[in-house]
Design a protein around this motif. Structure first.
Motif, mmCIF file in Angstrom:
data_model
loop_
_atom_site.group_PDB
_atom_site.id
_atom_site.type_symbol
_atom_site.label_atom_id
_atom_site.label_comp_id
_atom_site.label_asym_id
_atom_site.label_seq_id
_atom_site.Cartn_x
_atom_site.Cartn_y
_atom_site.Cartn_z
ATOM 1 N N VAL A 68 7.154 -3.795 0.785
ATOM 2 C CA VAL A 68 6.345 -3.075 -0.073
ATOM 3 C C VAL A 68 5.334 -3.784 -0.514
ATOM 4 N N ARG A 69 4.195 -3.339 0.018
ATOM 5 C CA ARG A 69 2.801 -3.910 -0.362
ATOM 6 C C ARG A 69 2.062 -2.986 -1.219
ATOM 7 N N LEU A 70 1.779 -3.604 -2.519
ATOM 8 C CA LEU A 70 1.228 -2.819 -3.652
ATOM 9 C C LEU A 70 -0.146 -3.374 -4.177
ATOM 10 N N ALA A 71 -0.723 -2.373 -4.573
ATOM 11 C CA ALA A 71 -2.301 -2.459 -4.869
ATOM 12 C C ALA A 71 -2.364 -1.679 -6.281
ATOM 13 N N VAL A 72 -2.772 -2.059 -7.205
ATOM 14 C CA VAL A 72 -2.793 -1.782 -8.323
ATOM 15 C C VAL A 72 -4.324 -1.676 -8.811
ATOM 16 N N SER A 73 -5.098 -0.498 -9.166
ATOM 17 C CA SER A 73 -6.367 -0.594 -10.056
ATOM 18 C C SER A 73 -6.164 -0.067 -11.437
ATOM 19 N N PRO A 74 -5.862 -0.911 -12.429
ATOM 20 C CA PRO A 74 -5.594 -0.473 -13.626
ATOM 21 C C PRO A 74 -6.594 0.462 -14.229
ATOM 22 N N GLY A 75 -5.840 1.416 -14.628
ATOM 23 C CA GLY A 75 -7.024 2.649 -15.383
ATOM 24 C C GLY A 75 -7.304 3.518 -14.174
ATOM 25 N N SER A 76 -6.957 3.441 -13.156
ATOM 26 C CA SER A 76 -7.146 4.177 -12.059
ATOM 27 C C SER A 76 -6.270 4.801 -10.993
ATOM 28 N N TRP A 77 -5.537 3.776 -10.277
ATOM 29 C CA TRP A 77 -4.911 4.177 -9.127
ATOM 30 C C TRP A 77 -3.799 3.439 -8.800
ATOM 31 N N ILE A 78 -2.682 3.623 -8.096
ATOM 32 C CA ILE A 78 -1.710 2.649 -7.430
ATOM 33 C C ILE A 78 -1.695 3.206 -5.991
ATOM 34 N N GLU A 79 -1.532 2.084 -5.409
ATOM 35 C CA GLU A 79 -1.189 2.403 -3.657
ATOM 36 C C GLU A 79 -0.042 1.507 -3.333
ATOM 37 N N LEU A 80 0.819 2.083 -2.426
ATOM 38 C CA LEU A 80 1.995 1.665 -1.930
ATOM 39 C C LEU A 80 1.952 1.681 -0.418
ATOM 40 N N GLU A 81 2.206 0.626 0.312
ATOM 41 C CA GLU A 81 2.535 0.743 1.803
ATOM 42 C C GLU A 81 4.078 0.200 1.852
ATOM 43 N N ILE A 82 4.943 0.786 2.403
ATOM 44 C CA ILE A 82 6.365 0.705 2.911
ATOM 45 C C ILE A 82 6.404 0.549 4.370
ATOM 46 N N VAL A 83 6.877 -0.709 4.535
ATOM 47 C CA VAL A 83 6.617 -1.191 5.887
ATOM 48 C C VAL A 83 7.678 -1.606 6.398
ATOM 49 N N ASP A 84 8.227 -1.150 8.052
ATOM 50 C CA ASP A 84 9.152 -1.757 8.701
ATOM 51 C C ASP A 84 8.507 -1.913 10.046
ATOM 52 N N TRP A 85 9.204 -2.502 10.833
ATOM 53 C CA TRP A 85 9.069 -3.019 12.048
ATOM 54 C C TRP A 85 10.238 -2.492 13.148
ATOM 55 N N GLY A 86 10.694 -1.265 12.670
ATOM 56 C CA GLY A 86 11.718 -0.668 13.822
ATOM 57 C C GLY A 86 10.902 0.471 14.623
ATOM 58 N N LYS A 87 11.668 1.381 14.907
ATOM 59 C CA LYS A 87 11.642 2.425 15.764
ATOM 60 C C LYS A 87 10.444 3.416 15.548
ATOM 61 N N GLY A 88 10.045 3.469 14.198
ATOM 62 C CA GLY A 88 9.066 4.643 13.844
ATOM 63 C C GLY A 88 9.159 5.979 13.710
ATOM 64 N N PHE A 89 8.496 7.065 13.298
ATOM 65 C CA PHE A 89 8.580 8.252 13.272
ATOM 66 C C PHE A 89 8.401 8.608 14.469
ATOM 67 N N GLY A 90 7.685 8.291 15.480
ATOM 68 C CA GLY A 90 7.176 9.170 16.554
ATOM 69 C C GLY A 90 6.099 10.020 16.252
ATOM 70 N N ASP A 91 5.953 11.128 16.966
ATOM 71 C CA ASP A 91 4.763 11.934 16.791
ATOM 72 C C ASP A 91 5.315 13.172 15.732
ATOM 73 N N ASP A 92 6.489 13.137 15.453
ATOM 74 C CA ASP A 92 7.398 14.256 14.422
ATOM 75 C C ASP A 92 7.363 14.059 13.394
ATOM 76 N N VAL A 93 5.964 13.676 12.558
ATOM 77 C CA VAL A 93 6.025 13.642 10.953
ATOM 78 C C VAL A 93 5.833 14.804 10.330
ATOM 79 N N ARG A 94 6.665 15.314 9.418
ATOM 80 C CA ARG A 94 6.178 16.751 8.856
ATOM 81 C C ARG A 94 6.490 16.231 7.287
ATOM 82 N N PHE A 95 5.441 16.857 6.307
ATOM 83 C CA PHE A 95 5.447 16.957 5.120
ATOM 84 C C PHE A 95 6.061 18.056 4.572
#
Length: 142
Positions: A68-95
């Motif tokens: 987990v890569r975290l970036a914090v801009s106090p008073g404004s925002w937070i960003e997270l990157e959750i990272v793995d090196w496995g097989k991935g989602f492919g092209d079937d990403v649905r929200f």
């Protein structure tokens, strides 16, 4: 005046207990910045779901690296990157919400509803779930 962005990386293996601990460690770290328990709860849900997805899907049920890569801009925002090196989602990403009869598939939808931006991408051999959450100034510790 906006403060400098703080960055931190958290790492573990994608075993269920270890990944839950990792999510909790990130939220505990963020509690030093945030006064709003509801925001911390949202971030905990996002991280728990994303890390659980890595455990279930990335390495075919076997443990593998999780970051987990975290970036914090106090008073404004937070960003997270959750990272793995496995097989991935492919092209079937649905929200989308898969509906009441579906047995799974709600994780990305939930993450998207709790964040201002949610993206899934593959870059340089990494699978990255990117989360951006804007957080109003009153919710931060001074």
């Amino acid at each position: 005046m906006e403060r400098a962005v703080t960055r931190k990386v958290f790492r573990t293996e994608s075993h269920p207990g270890d990944s839950r601990r990792l999510a909790k460690d990130v939220v505990d770290y963020l509690a030093a910045f945030l006064v709003d328990g509801d925001v911390l709860h949202d971030l905990d849900i996002i991280l728990t779901e994303a890390c659980a997805n890595v455990c279930r899907h990335a390495y075919g049920g076997q443990p593998g690296p999780l970051e987990v890569r975290l970036a914090v801009s106090p008073g404004s925002w937070i960003e997270l990157e959750i990272v793995d090196w496995g097989k991935g989602f492919g092209d079937d990403v649905r929200f989308e919400n898969p509906g009441p009869d579906a047995e799974g598939g709600r994780g990305l939808y939930i993450m998207r509803m709790l964040a201002n931006d949610c993206q899934v991408r593959r870059q340089n051999g990494e699978n990255v779930v990117f989360i951006h959450k804007d957080i109003g100034a009153p919710r931060w510790k001074t």
